[in-house]
Design an enzyme around this catalytic site. Sequence first.
Site, PDB file in Angstrom:
ATOM      1  N   ASP A  67      22.671  10.643  39.402  1.00 42.31           N
ATOM      2  CA  ASP A  67      23.644   9.963  40.258  1.00 42.31           C
ATOM      3  C   ASP A  67      25.070  10.406  39.933  1.00 42.31           C
ATOM      4  O   ASP A  67      25.307  11.112  38.942  1.00 42.31           O
ATOM      5  CB  ASP A  67      23.494   8.432  40.138  1.00 42.31           C
ATOM      6  N   ASN A 136      20.470  -4.852  34.675  1.00 37.01           N
ATOM      7  CA  ASN A 136      19.938  -5.604  35.821  1.00 37.01           C
ATOM      8  C   ASN A 136      18.656  -4.956  36.390  1.00 37.01           C
ATOM      9  O   ASN A 136      18.185  -5.346  37.447  1.00 37.01           O
ATOM     10  CB  ASN A 136      21.005  -5.737  36.917  1.00 37.01           C
ATOM     11  N   GLU A 143      20.047  -0.320  42.982  1.00 37.12           N
ATOM     12  CA  GLU A 143      20.325  -1.666  42.492  1.00 37.12           C
ATOM     13  C   GLU A 143      19.270  -2.652  42.990  1.00 37.12           C
ATOM     14  O   GLU A 143      18.643  -2.437  44.027  1.00 37.12           O
ATOM     15  CB  GLU A 143      21.705  -2.120  43.001  1.00 37.12           C
TER      16      GLU A 143
HETATM   17  C1  GLP Z   1      24.546   3.561  34.748  1.00 34.99           C
HETATM   18  C2  GLP Z   1      23.889   4.813  35.372  1.00 34.99           C
HETATM   19  C3  GLP Z   1      22.404   4.785  35.192  1.00 34.99           C
HETATM   20  C4  GLP Z   1      22.141   4.440  33.729  1.00 34.99           C
HETATM   21  C5  GLP Z   1      22.443   2.971  33.535  1.00 34.99           C
HETATM   22  C6  GLP Z   1      22.326   2.473  32.102  1.00 34.99           C
HETATM   23  O1  GLP Z   1      25.257   2.821  35.671  1.00 34.99           O
HETATM   24  N1  GLP Z   1      24.200   4.996  36.769  1.00 34.99           N
HETATM   25  O2  GLP Z   1      21.853   6.040  35.555  1.00 34.99           O
HETATM   26  O3  GLP Z   1      20.808   4.675  33.394  1.00 34.99           O
HETATM   27  O4  GLP Z   1      23.653   2.610  34.137  1.00 34.99           O
HETATM   28  O5  GLP Z   1      23.505   2.603  31.387  1.00 34.99           O
HETATM   29  P1  GLP Z   1      23.575   2.489  29.816  1.00 34.99           P
HETATM   30  O6  GLP Z   1      22.730   3.572  29.283  1.00 34.99           O
HETATM   31  O7  GLP Z   1      25.026   2.652  29.476  1.00 34.99           O
HETATM   32  O8  GLP Z   1      23.038   1.135  29.462  1.00 34.99           O
END
Ligand code: GLP
Length: 244
Positions: A67, A136, A143
């Site tokens: 993404d 979440n 989402e």
């Molecule tokens: C972000 C990314 C996701 C990622 C997730 C977890 O917003 N878009 O691809 O896997 O949130 O983030 P973190 O690893 O900082 O908990």
Amino acid sequence: MHVVVQKSAEAVARAVADILVEAVARQPALVLGLPTGRTPIGLYRELVARHRDRRIDFGQVTAFNIDEFVGLPSGHPGTYAVYMAHHLYRHVNLSPKRIHLPASDARDPRKEAQRYEGAIRAAGGIDLLVLGIGSNGHIGFNEPGASLVADTHVARLAPATRRSNADAFGGDVRRVPGQGITMGTGTLLRARHVVLMAMGNQKANVVARALEGPITTKVPASLLQAHPNVTVVLDRAAAAKLST
Ligand code: GLP
């Protein structure tokens, strides 16, 4: 699902690096799907170290990021492109022409999402997808909601997602874009092997819901239960709420 519990976050990073090293050794022209966030930073550190030790050669590897934000100029420190260059791409021998992220500055983000989906298909799909999980239950920027989208698309970001991404925007959630381009749940589930990684007790609840709860669009990561080839690598804290 094959669930592996490691004793520490560092051990999770090493275990997932082992999977990548073996996969690239077996198939040098591997197509990878790669995440951002805090979760994979240790993995990227491991991969850079192993590349330096000549234990992994990215010379023929193709990488697609899962993404990217919408509406940021190229080179903006909040972009995942800058994150990836900083943590991985600048340090390994991935060919720039085989590094793919959705363009954060696309004039027409919808068209860019379609182009990106087409580029993944043209590369033959993703062989090995490394995934993090949002607190979440999101995967990529898919989402929780009443419905999910299959292909790469423009997604509206949940407030929780914008908050957890605020660090790269000076801690100011209002500066985090409200939209992103993300691989869809279909794009993600078409990957031939999925490796989901999660660490820390703040992920324990969502990991249990994703792995052991019902398959629901309210927990997008729960769709992985329907995938035939998923490896989940957790530290003890993230595994704490699992029943088995
Ligand atoms: C972000 C990314 C996701 C990622 C997730 C977890 O917003 N878009 O691809 O896997 O949130 O983030 P973190 O690893 O900082 O908990």
